[in-house]
Structure formats: structure tokens, C-alpha cells
Design a protein around this motif. Structure first.
Motif, mmCIF file in Angstrom:
data_model
loop_
_atom_site.group_PDB
_atom_site.id
_atom_site.type_symbol
_atom_site.label_atom_id
_atom_site.label_comp_id
_atom_site.label_asym_id
_atom_site.label_seq_id
_atom_site.Cartn_x
_atom_site.Cartn_y
_atom_site.Cartn_z
ATOM 1 N N UNK A 1 -7.604 -2.655 4.491
ATOM 2 C CA UNK A 1 -6.573 -3.354 5.505
ATOM 3 C C UNK A 1 -5.591 -3.818 4.604
ATOM 4 N N UNK B 1 -8.708 -8.277 3.824
ATOM 5 C CA UNK B 1 -7.903 -9.484 4.373
ATOM 6 C C UNK B 1 -7.547 -10.699 3.368
ATOM 7 N N UNK B 2 -8.868 -10.994 2.595
ATOM 8 C CA UNK B 2 -8.425 -11.776 1.562
ATOM 9 C C UNK B 2 -7.173 -11.363 0.713
ATOM 10 N N UNK B 3 -7.173 -10.204 0.265
ATOM 11 C CA UNK B 3 -6.259 -9.769 -0.649
ATOM 12 C C UNK B 3 -4.696 -10.061 0.202
ATOM 13 N N UNK C 1 -3.833 -12.135 2.394
ATOM 14 C CA UNK C 1 -3.627 -13.571 2.196
ATOM 15 C C UNK C 1 -3.052 -13.945 0.828
ATOM 16 N N UNK C 2 -3.526 -13.460 -0.191
ATOM 17 C CA UNK C 2 -3.239 -13.856 -1.435
ATOM 18 C C UNK C 2 -1.719 -13.282 -1.665
ATOM 19 N N UNK D 1 0.395 -12.507 0.545
ATOM 20 C CA UNK D 1 1.679 -13.264 1.323
ATOM 21 C C UNK D 1 1.892 -14.534 0.536
ATOM 22 N N UNK D 2 1.029 -15.236 0.076
ATOM 23 C CA UNK D 2 1.271 -16.649 -0.639
ATOM 24 C C UNK D 2 2.140 -16.164 -1.936
ATOM 25 N N UNK E 1 5.484 -11.997 5.119
ATOM 26 C CA UNK E 1 4.378 -11.640 6.198
ATOM 27 C C UNK E 1 4.469 -10.249 6.339
ATOM 28 N N UNK F 1 1.040 -8.299 6.907
ATOM 29 C CA UNK F 1 0.240 -8.485 8.481
ATOM 30 C C UNK F 1 0.931 -8.117 9.473
ATOM 31 N N UNK G 1 0.569 -4.261 9.458
ATOM 32 C CA UNK G 1 -0.841 -3.759 9.412
ATOM 33 C C UNK G 1 -1.061 -2.749 10.674
ATOM 34 N N UNK G 2 -0.974 -3.220 11.873
ATOM 35 C CA UNK G 2 -1.160 -2.494 12.825
ATOM 36 C C UNK G 2 -0.674 -0.961 12.988
ATOM 37 N N UNK H 1 -2.456 1.089 10.413
ATOM 38 C CA UNK H 1 -3.697 1.474 10.721
ATOM 39 C C UNK H 1 -3.633 2.496 11.993
#
Lengths: 337, 289
Positions: free
Chosen positions: B37, B100-102, B104-105, B107-108, B217, B220, B223-224, B227
Motif C-alpha cells: 500500500x 500503512x506504517x510506512x 504514516x512515517x 507523511x510525517x 498526504x 494517502x 492510494x485508492x 490500487x
């Protein structure tokens, strides 16, 4: 030395699998302590009861995800859809005059179960990837619908003017959240007992069987489609009740109840706590929300960073989450004695 | 540009962009069976690299594009080695959580490095403005997008069908164990394929700053779309990805022109419907998807 489990008279000489089922049904001391601790929170932390209610609600939401993800092995990215449906159902009812909280819960449960049943058919066919996409798609579709239907839902501003009547017509919600906490704890406990009974029963075992080996499950006569369909529906019902509880205790519905972030958050809570362990969701919700509370004070973006790190580390190194780790530890301590 | 042909043109250009970014995801999802993702992170990395190269370092737009490709490909090597490789055989759930964790990281990190605002990009004279073709005023930048998309699609099909490396990829995908027995280093083949896919994502992200925008962002928000292209097209198939990207590009653009109040609703509804009708994609490899 642990004492061997007592065998009731009518089960003496019964086959071992019956005794094992019996053993699974018994409440352990740790479990009883867990619920007593939750009651104690009411007296020990009277200033944090609203926050504690949030943790319980998130825990219930994570428990509902656990049913389909942890037990049945269905990966979903759109569980917030049901949470949001419950939240909006309870909110809209209250706005339009039905103020009784239990009636709101019942309506939300019906709406959630209906939505779960409806979406279970497309979700249950296809591979993991197709499931991910369909659940993600349904979640986004609902979010977009709530976003556009401003007349009904208030759009991005959320649903304002939710007023909830007293519980059972006797206990009005107060600002300190005492009634809210007791109410949430009561509802969550009743639902938990139901879920627990279901999961330790042969029904729960067949779910694990489907997760581990669908072909074998089919071979021993487990009706896979029906099982997955009704556990998905039940899970949607629980998620909707969690959403309704959030609405009733905060007297507000935000559009974020339907958002992707909420689906991701609940996934993280469950994984951090540990899947297929009943208590994983609650422990994960507590860890997650307390960490968020502390770290988001600094900066919400840095919270996202730490959340990401948490996810990466827990998938790479943490097997079974916090509850799994504790059990592992307990087993080692017991083994040493 | 509200004429039907104009909308079609814009849609195709948009679709080509989607194709560029998504084709690498098709590799990880379809061929390596890894639910990645975080693919949008590579596109975002490409975008920020381009913005930094053209803005701060003062390198020309066209000269920056190859650097972006190589840079994101190299970045993917590191990510693959450290994070993806341990989870190739793990359950899909773990892959979802890791990626998903990647996101988030990333984005930050992007917010920390570049701030939360949209990034500007300077497009050279040669690609701005419009050019008349058969009485239609076509945007030069979109012509560039279509050109690059077509070139990449042709190169990929040629590379897969006609080169030795392409044969190795096909062999590794079709039957990993036999390919290994024949002396093909399947792990390295996949790693290189992934790097090319991520490089293309970076290229697409760089070219897309002008069209999709660029802010932290990005992974995110998009993403859709990525995919969607891969799943609708059938994971692992280059022509399928191209077809799906063009279809969705045109559908989304048409929706934005003719039904702006419906927002993203149309594209999500189209996705759910298409998935119900074709669970393994339009041109899917039935065995894998």
C-alpha cells in the motif's frame, strides 16, 4: 504446580475434547481481575472518566474487528463504515426526537447488522486483495455520501444538536462522565460476555478452523460461507453499537467516524493488543489512546510518525501483540516455578 | 475544453499519469504477491525530489527527470532490503500493516522536511501553453504526459517480451521454483523489477506535481487511485494496467467536468462495481489475483 481442573460429576469419564471445551469456557482469575479493575477505574480516576469511556468504546470497536480479522481471518480496511453507521443512526434518532439511549443503541445495532449482512456477500468472495479493495471502497463510498449529504449529516461540520435522555429514564448524563462511564461499561460488559461465549464455543472453533485451513474446514463439514457471513454481520452490529455509544457519550457525530484513518486506527489497536485473544482490543485501545493523548499534545504529525514506527516494529518483531507477549511471559514464569 | 474530445484528451493524459505510477504497484501486487500500500510513497518521493532539484538545486526540468527515476529506484532498494524482504511470505495482514506504517512515517517525514503546504513546480516554456491540433487547443504538458506514458508502455512490453531479463521475470512469476532450478536468481530479479517499478512511480509522481498536486498526504489521497488501476486492470499485467488507467482516467475526468457535485463518489462506485463484476481484474492473471 497448577491444580488440574475440577471435573463436574456429569462429565467424569467424558472424552477429552469435551473437557477441553469446558476448560475454555471457565473464566480465569486474570479475566475477573480485568473487569474488577475496570469497575475500580470509576472510583480511582474520577477525573478521567470521559477518556476512560473513549477507551472502552474503542476497545469494543476493536473487539468487533477481532471477530472477523482475528478469529475469521478476513482482512478489512473499511471497518469504520459500520462504526459510522451506528454513530449516525444514534445521532440522527436523537436529533429527531428519540432520546432514549437504549433505543438508540438498538436502532444502531439493527442498522449495523443490516449493513453488515448487505455487504457481507461481496466481501466474502474473492482473494485478500479483492476484499481489501471492496472494504476500502465501501468505506470511502459511505464517507463521500455523508460528506455530500450535508442536509442530513451536516457534512464536514458533523451532526450538531444531539441530545440524549437519561439512561433507563433515571440517570442523566453528567459533565464529569460518571453516568457515561457506568453506562458504557455495562453495555460493553454484556456484549463482551456474549462474544466470549460465542468464541469459546464450538462455533468459535470452526471460525479458527476456517482461518487456518479453509479446505479442511470444508472437508469436515463447516459451512464456510454461512459462518463467515454471520460472523461478519455480528461484527458489524458490534461496531455500530460502539459508534452509537460514542455519539451518546460525546453528544456529537463527526464525519471522521467514517474515515479511513479510523479504520486504520482500530486495526492498529487490535494488532498492538493482539488478535484472537478477546482482550487484545481493549489493551490495544488503552495503549493506543494513551500514547496518542501524550504524543499528539506535541504535534499531531509527529504522532503519525510514531504510529507508523509502532506499526512497522510490531509487524516485524512483535508476535501476538501485548496480550500475546504477556501470556508468553506468564507461561515462562509458570514454567520456571 | 468542455467539448467531448477535450475531456477525452484530458482523461487520457490523466490516465497515462495513473499508468506511470501504478505499473510498479502491479509488479509488487501481482507478480511478487506483496500487498504494497506504500507505493504512493515512492511517487511522493519522486515529486519532492523533482521540486527540490528544480527549485533549490537549479537543475532543468528535463534533466531532473532521469535523476528522479534513478533516485527513487535506489530508494526502493533500501526499503526492499530492510522492510519488504522479511515479509514476502508473511500473511497479507502483516504486509498491509507494515506498508500503512510506512505511509504514516512518510507523511510525517514529508511534513517535517517540506512543510504541510502544496509544492509549486516550474514547468519549462516548451511544455506550457497550448498547441492547436486539428482545431483543438491541446495542452503541451498533457501531450508530454501521453508521450511519456506511451513510450514507457512500449518499452515495458518490449522489455518483458523480447529481452533476456524479461524472460527471466516471466519465468520467475510463472513458476518460482523451476526458475530457481534453472539458475535464475529470483530474489534479485524481483528486486530489480521492483526498483524499475518504483523508479517509474517516482517519474510519474514528478510529472504529476503539475496535475495531481503534491503535499505530505499525497500517498494517502492517491492510494485508492493506484490500487484501483492495478486491481481493475488485473495485477501483474502491463496491458491490463494501461487499459484500466485509461478507463479510470477518462471516467474520473468526465465526472469532474460533468458532475462536479458528486465528487469522488463516482470513482468509488465504479470501483466497487467493477470489482464485483471482475474479481480478478479486466485482464487479470486468474491464478495470482
Amino acid at each position: 504446580m497448577m491444580l488440574p481442573p475440577r471435573v463436574p460429576a456429569h462429565l467424569v469419564g467424558a472424552p477429552p475434547y469435551l473437557l477441553q471445551l469446558r476448560q475454555r469456557e471457565r473464566w480465569s482469575a486474570a479475566e475477573i481481575a480485568f473487569w474488577i479493575a475496570l469497575v475500580a477505574v470509576y472510583f480511582v480516576f474520577p477525573k478521567n472518566l470521559l477518556f476512560a469511556s473513549q477507551i472502552l468504546i474503542s476497545g469494543l470497536f476493536a473487539l468487533s474487528l477481532d471477530l472477523i480479522l482475528g478469529y475469521a481471518g478476513i482482512v478489512t480496511l473499511g471497518h469504520a463504515a459500520f462504526f459510522g453507521i451506528g454513530a449516525y443512526t444514534a445521532g440522527l434518532l436523537a436529533v429527531h426526537g428519540v432520546r432514549d439511549p437504549l433505543a438508540g443503541l438498538a436502532a444502531a445495532a439493527c442498522a449495523g447488522a443490516f449493513a453488515g449482512r448487505l455487504t457481507s456477500f461481496p466481501v466474502l468472495r474473492g482473494s485478500d486483495l479483492a476484499r481489501l479493495m471492496i472494504t476500502l471502497g465501501i468505506g470511502l463510498l459511505l464517507y463521500e455520501a455523508a460528506n455530500r449529504a450535508t442536509a442530513l449529516t451536516g457534512g464536514v461540520d458533523g451532526l450538531q444538536g444531539v441530545e440524549i435522555g437519561p439512561v433507563l429514564g433515571l440517570f442523566a448524563f453528567d459533565l464529569k462522565g460518571r453516568v457515561a462511564y457506568a453506562y458504557v461499561l455495562g453495555v460493553v460488559f454484556v456484549l463482551f460476555v456474549l462474544v466470549r461465549a460465542l468464541m469459546v464455543s464450538p462455533y468459535g472453533l470452526t471460525l479458527a478452523c476456517i482461518r487456518e485451513n479453509p479446505k479442511r474446514a470444508q472437508a469436515i463439514g463447516v459451512p464456510i460461507g454461512a459462518r463467515l457471513g454471520n460472523v461478519y454481520t455480528f461484527s458489524a452490529l458490534l461496531a455500530a453499537v460502539a459508534g452509537a455509544l460514542l455519539t451518546q457519550t460525546t453528544q456529537f457525530v463527526g464525519i471522521d467516524t467514517l474515515g479511513f484513518q479510523r479504520s486504520a486506527d482500530v486495526l492498529v489497536m487490535l494488532i498492538v493488543g493482539g488478535t484472537a485473544r478477546l482482550y487484545g482490543g481493549f489493551v490495544g485501545a488503552a495503549v493506543f489512546l494513551i500514547a496518542q493523548d501524550r504524543l499528539a499534545d506535541l504535534n499531531p504529525v509527529y504522532w503519525l510518525f510514531w504510529l507508523g514506527i509502532l506499526l512497522i516494529v510490531s509487524t516485524l518483531y512483535l508476535e501476538g501483540g501485548v496480550v500475546g507477549g504477556l501470556r508468553h511471559l506468564a507461561a515462562r514464569v509458570r514454567g520456571r516455578r | 475544453m468542455h467539448s467531448f474530445l477535450g475531456v477525452l484528451f484530458d482523461g487520457i493524459a490523466y490516465g497515462m499519469l495513473l499508468f506511470l505510477v501504478s505499473v510498479g504497484l502491479s509488479v509488487t501486487l501481482g507478480m511478487m504477491n506483496f500487498i504494497n500500500l506504500a507505493h504512493g510513497v515512492f511517487a511522493m518521493a519522486g515529486g519532492y525530489l523533482l521540486v527540490t532539484l528544480t527549485g533549490k538545486a537549479g537543475i532543468g526540468f528535463l534533466a531532473a527527470l532521469p535523476i528522479v527515476f534513478v533516485g527513487t529506484a535506489a530508494f526502493s532498494f533500501v526499503v526492499e532490503r530492510l522492510l519488504y524482504r522479511p515479509l514476502y511470505r508473511a500473511p497479507h495482514l502483516k504486509q498491509v500493516l507494515l506498508t500503512v506504517g510506512i505511509i504514516f512515517v512518510a507523511v510525517a517525514a514529508a511534513t517535517y522536511g517540506w512543510g504541510p503546504q502544496q509544492q509549486p513546480v516550474v514547468v519549462p516554456e516548451a511544455f506550457s501553453g497550448q498547441v492547436p491540433v486539428f482545431g483543438l487547443e491541446l495542452s503541451r504538458y498533457r501531450l508530454l504526459l501521453i508521450g511519456v506514458g506511451l513510450a514507457v508502455a512500449l518499452a515495458l512490453v518490449f522489455g518483458l517480451e523480447r529481452t533476456r531479463f524479461g524472460a527471466r521475470i516471466r519465468a520467475s512469476v510463472d513458476r518460482q521454483s523451476t526458475a530457481e532450478a534453472l539458475g535464475i536468481h529470483v530474489g534479485r530479479v524481483f528486486q530489480l523489477t521492483l526498483a524499475i517499478g518504483c523508479g517509474l512511480a517516482g517519474l510519474g509522481g514528478a510529472l504529476g506535481v503539475n496535475v495531481l498536486g503534491l503535499d505530505p498526504y499525497f500517498p494517502l489521497k492517491t492510494l485508492v487511485y493506484f490500487l484501483l488501476v492495478v486491481v481493475v486492470g488485473g495485477a501483474g499485467s502491463v496491458p491490463g494496467t494501461l487499459l484500466a488507467a485509461l478507463l479510470l482516467g477518462v471516467a474520473d475526468t468526465a465526472g469532474k467536468y460533468y458532475l462536479p457535485e458528486a465528487g469522488a463518489f463516482i470513482i468509488y462506485a465504479a470501483m466497487v462495481l467493477l470489482l464485483l463484476l471482475f474479481p480478478s481484474g479486466l485482464l487479470g492473471r486468474r491464478r495470482l489475483a
